[in-house]
Design a protein around this motif. Structure first.
Motif, PDB file in Angstrom:
ATOM      1  N   MET A   1       0.624  -1.372   0.173  1.00  0.00           N
ATOM      2  CA  MET A   1       0.294  -0.136  -0.335  1.00  0.00           C
ATOM      3  C   MET A   1       0.894   1.245   0.280  1.00  0.00           C
ATOM      4  O   MET A   1       2.054   1.426   1.000  1.00  0.00           O
ATOM      5  CB  MET A   1      -1.298  -0.063   1.368  1.00  0.00           C
ATOM      6  CG  MET A   1      -1.959   1.118   1.390  1.00  0.00           C
ATOM      7  SD  MET A   1      -2.828   1.097   2.425  1.00  0.00           S
ATOM      8  CE  MET A   1      -3.450  -0.640   2.730  1.00  0.00           C
ATOM      9  N   LEU A   4      -0.158   6.599   3.095  1.00  0.00           N
ATOM     10  CA  LEU A   4      -1.292   7.203   3.054  1.00  0.00           C
ATOM     11  C   LEU A   4      -1.143   8.865   3.835  1.00  0.00           C
ATOM     12  O   LEU A   4      -2.177   9.002   3.864  1.00  0.00           O
ATOM     13  CB  LEU A   4      -2.425   6.701   4.257  1.00  0.00           C
ATOM     14  CG  LEU A   4      -2.859   4.961   3.281  1.00  0.00           C
ATOM     15  CD1 LEU A   4      -2.978   4.050   4.411  1.00  0.00           C
ATOM     16  CD2 LEU A   4      -2.899   5.115   2.567  1.00  0.00           C
ATOM     17  N   TYR A  29     -13.634   0.928   4.005  1.00  0.00           N
ATOM     18  CA  TYR A  29     -12.222   1.153   4.183  1.00  0.00           C
ATOM     19  C   TYR A  29     -12.030   1.221   5.627  1.00  0.00           C
ATOM     20  O   TYR A  29     -11.072   2.281   5.256  1.00  0.00           O
ATOM     21  CB  TYR A  29     -11.326   1.990   3.165  1.00  0.00           C
ATOM     22  CG  TYR A  29     -11.806   1.107   1.583  1.00  0.00           C
ATOM     23  CD1 TYR A  29     -10.935   0.660   1.400  1.00  0.00           C
ATOM     24  CD2 TYR A  29     -12.948   2.522   1.559  1.00  0.00           C
ATOM     25  CE1 TYR A  29     -12.035   0.171  -0.148  1.00  0.00           C
ATOM     26  CE2 TYR A  29     -13.643   2.044   0.017  1.00  0.00           C
ATOM     27  CZ  TYR A  29     -12.968   1.047  -0.804  1.00  0.00           C
ATOM     28  OH  TYR A  29     -13.050   0.514  -2.248  1.00  0.00           O
ATOM     29  N   ILE A  32      -8.264   1.884   5.944  1.00  0.00           N
ATOM     30  CA  ILE A  32      -7.540   2.651   5.612  1.00  0.00           C
ATOM     31  C   ILE A  32      -7.456   4.185   5.726  1.00  0.00           C
ATOM     32  O   ILE A  32      -7.213   5.531   6.035  1.00  0.00           O
ATOM     33  CB  ILE A  32      -8.047   2.783   3.291  1.00  0.00           C
ATOM     34  CG1 ILE A  32      -6.584   1.719   3.570  1.00  0.00           C
ATOM     35  CG2 ILE A  32      -7.234   3.843   3.126  1.00  0.00           C
ATOM     36  CD1 ILE A  32      -7.511   1.088   1.976  1.00  0.00           C
ATOM     37  N   CYS A  99      -5.564   7.464   5.526  1.00  0.00           N
ATOM     38  CA  CYS A  99      -5.757   8.689   5.139  1.00  0.00           C
ATOM     39  C   CYS A  99      -7.056   9.247   5.281  1.00  0.00           C
ATOM     40  O   CYS A  99      -7.978   8.738   5.746  1.00  0.00           O
ATOM     41  CB  CYS A  99      -6.370   8.215   3.350  1.00  0.00           C
ATOM     42  SG  CYS A  99      -6.592   9.222   2.550  1.00  0.00           S
ATOM     43  N   GLU A 186     -10.097   3.849  -4.521  1.00  0.00           N
ATOM     44  CA  GLU A 186      -8.851   3.028  -4.738  1.00  0.00           C
ATOM     45  C   GLU A 186      -8.489   3.679  -6.053  1.00  0.00           C
ATOM     46  O   GLU A 186      -7.228   2.659  -5.919  1.00  0.00           O
ATOM     47  CB  GLU A 186      -9.651   1.745  -5.370  1.00  0.00           C
ATOM     48  CG  GLU A 186     -10.767   1.088  -4.338  1.00  0.00           C
ATOM     49  CD  GLU A 186     -11.425  -0.158  -4.840  1.00  0.00           C
ATOM     50  OE1 GLU A 186     -11.371  -0.319  -6.193  1.00  0.00           O
ATOM     51  OE2 GLU A 186     -11.964  -1.260  -3.545  1.00  0.00           O
ATOM     52  N   LEU A 189      -5.137   5.864  -4.225  1.00  0.00           N
ATOM     53  CA  LEU A 189      -4.686   5.371  -3.916  1.00  0.00           C
ATOM     54  C   LEU A 189      -3.403   4.613  -4.030  1.00  0.00           C
ATOM     55  O   LEU A 189      -3.198   3.682  -3.588  1.00  0.00           O
ATOM     56  CB  LEU A 189      -5.796   5.129  -2.571  1.00  0.00           C
ATOM     57  CG  LEU A 189      -6.266   6.364  -1.613  1.00  0.00           C
ATOM     58  CD1 LEU A 189      -6.997   5.710  -0.729  1.00  0.00           C
ATOM     59  CD2 LEU A 189      -5.044   7.117  -1.061  1.00  0.00           C
ATOM     60  N   LEU A 191      -5.027   1.430  -4.319  1.00  0.00           N
ATOM     61  CA  LEU A 191      -5.423  -0.518  -3.775  1.00  0.00           C
ATOM     62  C   LEU A 191      -5.459  -1.425  -3.945  1.00  0.00           C
ATOM     63  O   LEU A 191      -5.981  -1.454  -5.201  1.00  0.00           O
ATOM     64  CB  LEU A 191      -6.515   0.386  -3.028  1.00  0.00           C
ATOM     65  CG  LEU A 191      -6.634   1.809  -2.114  1.00  0.00           C
ATOM     66  CD1 LEU A 191      -8.065   1.969  -1.319  1.00  0.00           C
ATOM     67  CD2 LEU A 191      -5.546   1.416  -0.649  1.00  0.00           C
ATOM     68  N   GLU A 192      -4.629  -1.897  -3.668  1.00  0.00           N
ATOM     69  CA  GLU A 192      -5.267  -3.400  -4.422  1.00  0.00           C
ATOM     70  C   GLU A 192      -6.342  -4.441  -3.686  1.00  0.00           C
ATOM     71  O   GLU A 192      -6.726  -4.161  -2.920  1.00  0.00           O
ATOM     72  CB  GLU A 192      -3.855  -4.297  -3.560  1.00  0.00           C
ATOM     73  CG  GLU A 192      -2.314  -3.572  -4.322  1.00  0.00           C
ATOM     74  CD  GLU A 192      -0.986  -4.445  -3.858  1.00  0.00           C
ATOM     75  OE1 GLU A 192      -1.008  -5.940  -3.136  1.00  0.00           O
ATOM     76  OE2 GLU A 192      -0.040  -3.994  -3.920  1.00  0.00           O
ATOM     77  N   LYS A 193      -6.865  -5.448  -4.541  1.00  0.00           N
ATOM     78  CA  LYS A 193      -7.965  -5.924  -4.481  1.00  0.00           C
ATOM     79  C   LYS A 193      -7.854  -6.899  -4.289  1.00  0.00           C
ATOM     80  O   LYS A 193      -6.891  -7.747  -4.066  1.00  0.00           O
ATOM     81  CB  LYS A 193      -8.728  -5.960  -5.762  1.00  0.00           C
ATOM     82  CG  LYS A 193      -9.692  -4.420  -6.100  1.00  0.00           C
ATOM     83  CD  LYS A 193     -10.400  -4.332  -6.661  1.00  0.00           C
ATOM     84  CE  LYS A 193     -11.412  -3.236  -6.608  1.00  0.00           C
ATOM     85  NZ  LYS A 193     -13.154  -3.479  -6.453  1.00  0.00           N
TER      86      LYS A 193
END
Length: 193
Positions: A1, A4, A29, A32, A99, A186, A189, A191-193
């Motif tokens: 990640m 943030l 989230y 996050i 974040c 997503e 940022l 973001l990985e799923k």
């Protein structure tokens, strides 16, 4: 990640759905995002809690925070009714390696975007129409007739700000607005799923 130390700003006229979308993002989230609790001089409504929904300050306390440089941004929305963001809120959330997510008015959103630049994704939540927005405000039953009139007048001005932000989400069907907000965030940022 990725780092943030970034911000997501949700802005819109009252009743457009920014707070509902913010709640969805915080629930979706939780590791996050941290929510930046705004400060205000207005009275608490219903079950609102100090330090959770807002920091409720007297006008004198708020003005002292302005003078001492403790406010990241602020606005006197109506006479002696201030809203703003404490610098300590951003520091608190970033210290948790989260974040910051803001739920603020258009002028505050502009100021935060100007302060943080590319560290900030500013999203305008647009109602499907002005009439729908007015009906949403009336349905809340949280305002006196006089305050409702003030809000409706303000909404018309705030709608003119929409093209000043990075992205616009039209909140007609709430589930679609949730998906669009998630997708934008997503991507921003990474973001990985």
């Amino acid at each position: 990640m990725n780092d943030l130390h970034k911000c997501i700003v949700l802005t819109a006229p009252s009743g457009a759905g920014k707070t509902t979308i913010k709640k969805y993002l915080l629930e979706t989230y939780p590791d996050i995002f941290g929510f930046s609790v705004s400060a205000t001089t207005r009275s608490a409504r219903g079950n609102e809690e100090d330090g959770v929904d807002y920091y409720f300050l007297s006008p004198d306390e708020f003005k002292e925070k302005i003078t001492s440089g403790d406010m990241l941004e602020y606005e006197e929305v109506y006479e002696n009714q201030f809203y703003g963001t404490l610098k300590s809120e951003v520091d608190r959330i970033w210290s948790q390696n989260k974040c910051v997510i803001f739920d603020i008015d258009v002028k505050g959103a502009e100021n935060i975007k100007a302060t943080y630049g590319s560290q900030c994704l500013a999203i305008f939540v647009q109602p499907p129409s002005l009439n729908v927005l007015i009906e949403r405000l009336k349905a809340r039953n949280t305002e006196s007739d006089e305050n409702l009139r003030k809000r409706i007048a303000r909404v018309k001005e705030e709608m003119s700000y929409k093209n000043r932000f990075d992205k616009i989400i039209v909140n007609d069907v709430l589930e679609d607005a949730y998906r669009e907000a998630s997708k934008l965030i997503e991507q921003y940022l990474a973001l990985e799923k």
